[in-house]
Design an enzyme around this catalytic site. Structure first.
Site, PDB file in Angstrom:
ATOM      1  N   SER A  58     -10.698   1.954   4.222  1.00 54.42           N
ATOM      2  CA  SER A  58     -10.267   3.027   4.456  1.00 54.42           C
ATOM      3  C   SER A  58     -10.125   3.566   2.501  1.00 54.42           C
ATOM      4  O   SER A  58     -10.522   4.720   2.557  1.00 54.42           O
ATOM      5  CB  SER A  58      -9.124   3.566   4.479  1.00 54.42           C
ATOM      6  OG  SER A  58      -9.165   2.661   5.650  1.00 54.42           O
ATOM      7  N   ARG A  81     -15.663  -8.820   7.958  1.00 53.55           N
ATOM      8  CA  ARG A  81     -16.443  -8.039   7.322  1.00 53.55           C
ATOM      9  C   ARG A  81     -17.588  -8.256   6.277  1.00 53.55           C
ATOM     10  O   ARG A  81     -18.910  -8.401   6.169  1.00 53.55           O
ATOM     11  CB  ARG A  81     -16.178  -6.110   6.361  1.00 53.55           C
ATOM     12  CG  ARG A  81     -15.567  -5.482   7.791  1.00 53.55           C
ATOM     13  CD  ARG A  81     -14.841  -4.592   6.635  1.00 53.55           C
ATOM     14  NE  ARG A  81     -14.138  -5.157   6.567  1.00 53.55           N
ATOM     15  CZ  ARG A  81     -12.970  -4.761   5.079  1.00 53.55           C
ATOM     16  NH1 ARG A  81     -12.986  -3.818   4.812  1.00 53.55           N
ATOM     17  NH2 ARG A  81     -12.237  -5.465   4.623  1.00 53.55           N
ATOM     18  N   LYS A  99       0.405  -1.265   0.063  1.00 51.81           N
ATOM     19  CA  LYS A  99      -0.160  -0.107   0.321  1.00 51.81           C
ATOM     20  C   LYS A  99       0.987   1.527   0.246  1.00 51.81           C
ATOM     21  O   LYS A  99       2.340   1.453   0.456  1.00 51.81           O
ATOM     22  CB  LYS A  99      -0.473   0.250   1.221  1.00 51.81           C
ATOM     23  CG  LYS A  99      -1.904  -0.948   1.124  1.00 51.81           C
ATOM     24  CD  LYS A  99      -2.284  -1.163   2.431  1.00 51.81           C
ATOM     25  CE  LYS A  99      -3.978  -2.390   1.929  1.00 51.81           C
ATOM     26  NZ  LYS A  99      -4.855  -2.118   3.839  1.00 51.81           N
TER      27      LYS A  99
END
Ligand code: COA
Length: 162
Positions: free
Chosen positions: A128, A90, A41
């Site tokens: 995010s 999730r 990332k």
């Protein structure tokens, strides 16, 4: 004293992360929210900014501490005498990646368990990246992030041409 590590990139922390942190503090006496380096990332916020945002978002909960670590997560967990690593699940799509990480971490250190917690369903579609994407285009993310993060996102995108 039961200690847990909640690792992640937190670029930035969202209400979904805070939901997991709150759940974790009902099970563990101390939760270290730990910013890790995910080499895949390219973060928007510096480690210092992310740390500050986590600290400000969790300062009411005395059982939460925010830190940054480098190196392997399991080694960091052992150094904090942690009993568990917390990860949020999730959706089914999270499972394969999380399963791989949990089993690899167990392979590296058999004594560190991974505990999965599910956030409130209203946060299951959050991450995010989507928050940054909406904020970058001037959208309202105030329902999804703490106020301090919302302000920081606005400043970031007002001052820079991302
Ligand atoms: N609410 C909202 N969003 C959530 C969430 C929740 N409850 N749970 C996860 N997410 C989002 C994150 O915001 C993140 O979004 P993004 O991809 O848009 O940035 C995404 O889901 C998952 O990222 P995150 O939880 O931050 O983990 P990660 O995949 O970036 O990093 C580490 C995983 C940091 C734990 C892993 O890379 C690591 O352990 N690094 C240390 C080195 C190491 O030991 N590596 C070997 C591991 S086997």
């Amino acid at each position: 004293m039961k200690i847990a590590i909640y690792p992640g990139s937190f670029d930035p922390i969202t209400n979904g992360h805070l939901d997991i942190i709150e759940r974790a503090t009902t099970i563990f006496d101390k939760v270290f929210v730990a910013i890790a380096q995910n080499t895949a990332k390219d973060p928007l916020f510096t480690v210092e900014e992310r740390l500050r945002l986590i600290k400000k978002s969790t300062n009411k909960n005395k059982n939460v501490e925010a830190e940054h670590f480098t190196g392997l997560l399991v080694e960091y967990a052992v150094s904090k005498k942690a009993h568990a690593i917390i990860r949020g699940l999730r959706a089914v799509s999270d499972f394969e990646y999380e399963f791989q990480m949990a089993l690899m971490n167990r392979n590296l250190r058999e004594d560190v368990e991974t505990v999965f917690l599910m956030p409130n369903e209203k946060y299951t579609y959050l991450n995010s990246s989507i928050i940054k994407e909406i904020a970058r285009h001037g959208g309202d993310v105030s329902n999804f992030v703490p106020e301090v993060v919302n302000n920081h996102l606005r400043q970031k995108f007002e001052n820079n041409n991302f």
